[in-house]
Enzyme design. Structure first.
Site, PDB file in Angstrom:
ATOM      1  N   ASP A   1       3.828  39.868  74.898  1.00 39.37           N
ATOM      2  CA  ASP A   1       2.447  39.385  74.774  1.00 39.37           C
ATOM      3  C   ASP A   1       1.820  39.166  76.152  1.00 39.37           C
ATOM      4  O   ASP A   1       2.239  38.280  76.897  1.00 39.37           O
ATOM      5  CB  ASP A   1       2.440  38.070  73.977  1.00 39.37           C
ATOM      6  CG  ASP A   1       1.049  37.687  73.495  1.00 39.37           C
ATOM      7  OD1 ASP A   1       0.065  38.119  74.120  1.00 39.37           O
ATOM      8  OD2 ASP A   1       0.956  36.962  72.495  1.00 39.37           O
TER       9      ASP A   1
ATOM     10  N   HIS B   1       0.506  41.071  71.698  1.00 45.26           N
ATOM     11  CA  HIS B   1      -0.107  39.906  71.062  1.00 45.26           C
ATOM     12  C   HIS B   1      -0.152  40.027  69.540  1.00 45.26           C
ATOM     13  O   HIS B   1      -0.142  39.027  68.839  1.00 45.26           O
ATOM     14  CB  HIS B   1      -1.511  39.697  71.614  1.00 45.26           C
ATOM     15  CG  HIS B   1      -2.133  38.404  71.206  1.00 45.26           C
ATOM     16  ND1 HIS B   1      -1.489  37.192  71.329  1.00 45.26           N
ATOM     17  CD2 HIS B   1      -3.337  38.112  70.643  1.00 45.26           C
ATOM     18  CE1 HIS B   1      -2.266  36.220  70.891  1.00 45.26           C
ATOM     19  NE2 HIS B   1      -3.382  36.758  70.454  1.00 45.26           N
TER      20      HIS B   1
ATOM     21  N   SER C   1      -2.838  33.474  67.041  1.00 48.43           N
ATOM     22  CA  SER C   1      -3.551  33.348  68.317  1.00 48.43           C
ATOM     23  C   SER C   1      -4.272  32.004  68.363  1.00 48.43           C
ATOM     24  O   SER C   1      -3.611  30.965  68.324  1.00 48.43           O
ATOM     25  CB  SER C   1      -4.508  34.524  68.519  1.00 48.43           C
ATOM     26  OG  SER C   1      -4.992  34.570  69.841  1.00 48.43           O
TER      27      SER C   1
END
Length: 722
Positions: free
Chosen positions: A666, A698, A591
């Site tokens: 995602d 995600h 991320s």
């Protein structure tokens, strides 16, 4: 003596041989498998200083009191409770395998908990004296987004339904327009501490709820691969600088069946946060934050008319204002509340009255409030867990509301989760630190003495080769800011050898990788890599959590720049160590960490031979409004910052071997980020590796996460192992 020595040597050899490294499966499932034991269900009773918890078999409820020197006494058990429940719920089918972990004391003889059966979810009260159970309320199974009180409300198909205490069903909303959502907690993409979408008034007569209109927000496609001909699922995804959702707050009165919309004003693209009823059900308090997120007004509204009453106070900043908490009213003083803000440097408590007058700042030194723990029995003192020692530790603090005098109630270094007894004379404290798995103790706040209830030994001892972990403190390039770092050495570490390195990082806001808890907060994959011959290094750069306002705000309008500067301090430290092989260094992040890993592989491309970037942000203009604009402003307002932080125009600088991993579903960092970067690599003739998890969002979860960690480990072994 020789025979004795022989058996001692055999025993020692067998013990060492029995120890092993983690399996790749244990990188995911190990935290449960090897979790230090603890006391579950720790609760103080309502009035007296009686501590309760479950026994080690989870079959009994135990009580402890000071007068008995805190020795165990059984006060309830699963057999009696099961019999009572079968009598109270004769038509329901359920299996009670353990005493309820989650319960609350109604009084010193009665506890309340929820029980799920084949017929529904029941709120049950159990009297431990007469061993009788009473069903207080029941709800249907599998109701989404339910808000329970005297009546209960829930959202279904973007609308709200109320079921009254008498069983009457009321359709609160009947919207059919695609993009109108009522009562959902997924408002403003759950930024600003938003956890709820509905709030009952204290008198149970009114329901306040979010109404979100996202019909004007761009629909974003997520391809679905589960049918012969792929289909498309659409989500509403407002990208930075684009049209955002419009949110309002509506009050529904059960008696009159009227809807009243709070007059929160224009422009409609604003954020409504810190939503709180007053104790008298007459007013509603709302933090109204502008889209630019640099100007907050705490406003008061009339619950009957929706009219604006007054602005109690305002907060402005040349970076951002970020409300994260609802107001906390002092229970016996309905015209006073606690408010949390970092406006003076650290997130702390402030006591206000309902006219907006600041009565007292209740902050203590540079301690950051992380978890409010409630009041004492006469509401003269408040308690909270606070971050201290440069964010490494968590302690319990007591503050007097009248004077602001603050006392630290836990002292042993580490991360504490503690709560106060009704009288304030005792604290039940559960803590760990780098080398201590878990200790549960009772602290006498008057005498300063303590009694241990549980001390847990190393759960890996004799089973797992646990690498050595150390904390380091380095200095940021500004020359004044200490940075916390953690280094994990390979098992059987030999300082005369040279080892490859894996740098694991996150680097973004609202995350902290290093704390003085058991194993220093390290993840099991990091331990796995250290067991397999890597030095593993992590550093919390400026911008990360629990260090205060100024530590965070340096990232404004230039995400990644100061963060990389701090990470380079750590990298240079590693390069100075004689046992680090500077030619075999890798970096891994997910991320924001994926953004950081890719940034390092492009902007500082001489350092790492291999990198793995999971779910990475590649260009902040593709990220959503609420988070992205807080830190970067809009692309229209900050074109230079977006250009500087974008990785799409830096693909030609990529050196080394980079593996990008993404979830095809995602909804947070949409796959477009990595696809755009791949396209730029192709255009620039730069090789890059890519792997997609078709059904994951995600984060890659469950057994597929084992697959992911194996892939990452293999990638580093391929490029960094000799």
């Amino acid at each position: 003596m020789k025979r004795l020595l022989f058996f001692l040597l055999i025993g020692s050899s067998t013990s060492v041989y029995a120890q092993r490294n983690f399996t790749i499966e244990e990188t995911v499932f190990g935290p449960n498998k090897f979790a230090p034991t603890t006391l579950y269900g720790l609760q103080w009773t309502k009035k007296n200083d009686i501590l309760t918890h479950l026994d080690a078999s989870y079959q009994k409820l135990i009580a402890r009191q000071a007068k008995d020197n805190w020795t165990e006494k059984e006060i309830a058990n699963i057999t009696d409770l099961t019999n009572a429940l079968r009598h109270a719920l004769p038509q329901d089918t359920f299996e009670l395998r353990m005493f309820p972990f989650s319960y609350d004391w109604v009084d010193d003889n009665t506890l309340a908990f929820e029980l799920t059966t084949d017929k529904g979810v029941h709120l049950v009260e159990y009297n431990i004296a007469d061993k009788k159970a009473t069903v207080i309320k029941s709800y249907p199974n599998n109701i989404p987004n339910i808000e329970k009180q005297k009546h209960y409300a829930y959202s279904i198909n973007n609308n709200i339904l109320i079921v009254t205490e008498s069983g009457e069903k009321i359709e609160v909303t009947k919207d059919t327009v695609d993009g109108i959502v009522n009562g959902s907690d997924y408002v403003h993409r759950q930024e600003f501490g938003i956890k709820k979408g509905m709030w009952w008034s204290p008198d149970n007569q009114k329901l306040l709820y979010y109404r979100k209109d996202e019909s004007m927000v761009t629909k974003y496609p997520l391809p679905q691969w589960d049918s012969r001909v792929a289909t498309t699922q659409y989500i509403r995804y407002p990208m930075a600088g684009m049209k955002s959702e419009e949110v309002s707050l509506v009050v529904f009165d059960i008696s009159s069946r009227k809807h009243i919309t709070l007059k929160t004003g224009e422009p409609k693209e604003q954020y409504l946060t810190s939503v709180t009823w007053d104790p008298n059900s007459e007013h509603i308090y709302v933090g109204v934050l502008n889209r630019g997120q640099d100007h907050l007004k705490l406003n008061k509204y009339n619950a009957k008319t929706g009219e604006f009453v007054k602005t109690l106070f305002e907060e402005k900043s040349d970076t951002w204002v970020e409300p994260q908490h609802d107001l906390i009213f002092v229970p016996n003083t309905p015209n006073q509340f606690l408010y949390q803000t970092d406006k003076d440097g650290f997130n702390q408590l402030y006591l206000y009255d309902t006219e907006g007058k600041l009565i007292r700042h209740l902050g203590y030194k540079d301690v950051i409030v992380t978890n409010f723990k409630g009041f004492n029995s006469n509401y003269t003192k408040a308690y909270y867990i606070g971050a201290s020692n440069k964010g490494l530790e968590r302690h319990l603090y007591e503050v007097e509301l009248k004077s602001g005098k603050t006392k630290q109630l836990t002292t042993i270094h580490g991360v504490h989760n503690a709560s106060i007894s009704p009288s304030g004379n005792f604290v039940v404290d559960q803590f760990s630190n780098l080398n201590t798995p878990n200790i549960v103790q009772i602290i006498n706040t008057k005498k300063g003495t303590s009694k241990e209830l549980l001390r847990v030994h190393n759960p890996f001892e004799g089973k797992i080769n646990l690498p050595k972990i150390e904390f380091k403190e380095l200095l940021s390039p500004d020359g004044k800011t200490p940075l916390n770092a953690r280094i994990t050495y390979p098992t059987n570490f030999d300082p005369s050898k040279k080892y490859p390195v894996m740098v694991y990082l996150y680097g973004g806001s609202h995350a902290q990788m290093i704390t003085d808890r058991w194993l220093g907060g390290i993840g099991y994959f990091d331990l796995y890599m250290a067991q397999n011959g890597y030095i593993v290094f992590t550093l919390d750069n400026r911008g990360s959590d629990a260090r205060g306002r100024d530590f965070t705000r340096v990232t404004h309008r230039q995400l990644g720049e100061n963060e990389m500067a701090d990470q380079l301090v750590g990298i240079n430290f590693l390069k100075s160590l004689p046992y680090v092989d500077k030619d075999r260094m890798g970096i891994f992040g997910w991320s924001y960490g994926g953004f950081m890993a890719t940034s390092m592989m492009t902007k500082h491309n001489e350092t790492f031979k291999a990198g793995v970037a999971g779910g990475p942000v590649m260009d902040w203009k593709y990220y959503e409004v609420m988070y992205g604009e807080r830190y970067m402003d809009t692309p229209q307002e900050n074109p230079e910052g977006y250009e500087k932080t974008s990785l799409l125009n830096k693909a030609d600088r990529l050196r080394g071997n980079l593996l990008i991993i993404h979830g095809a579903q995602d909804p947070v960092v949409v796959q477009q980020h990595s696809m755009q970067f791949i396209e730029q690599c192709i255009k620039q003739g730069v090789q890059v590796d890519y792997f997609l998890y078709p059904t994951h969002e995600h984060n890659v979860r469950g057994k597929d996460r084992v697959h992911m960690y194996q892939k990452i480990a293999n990638y580093f072994d391929l490029h960094l192992k000799k």
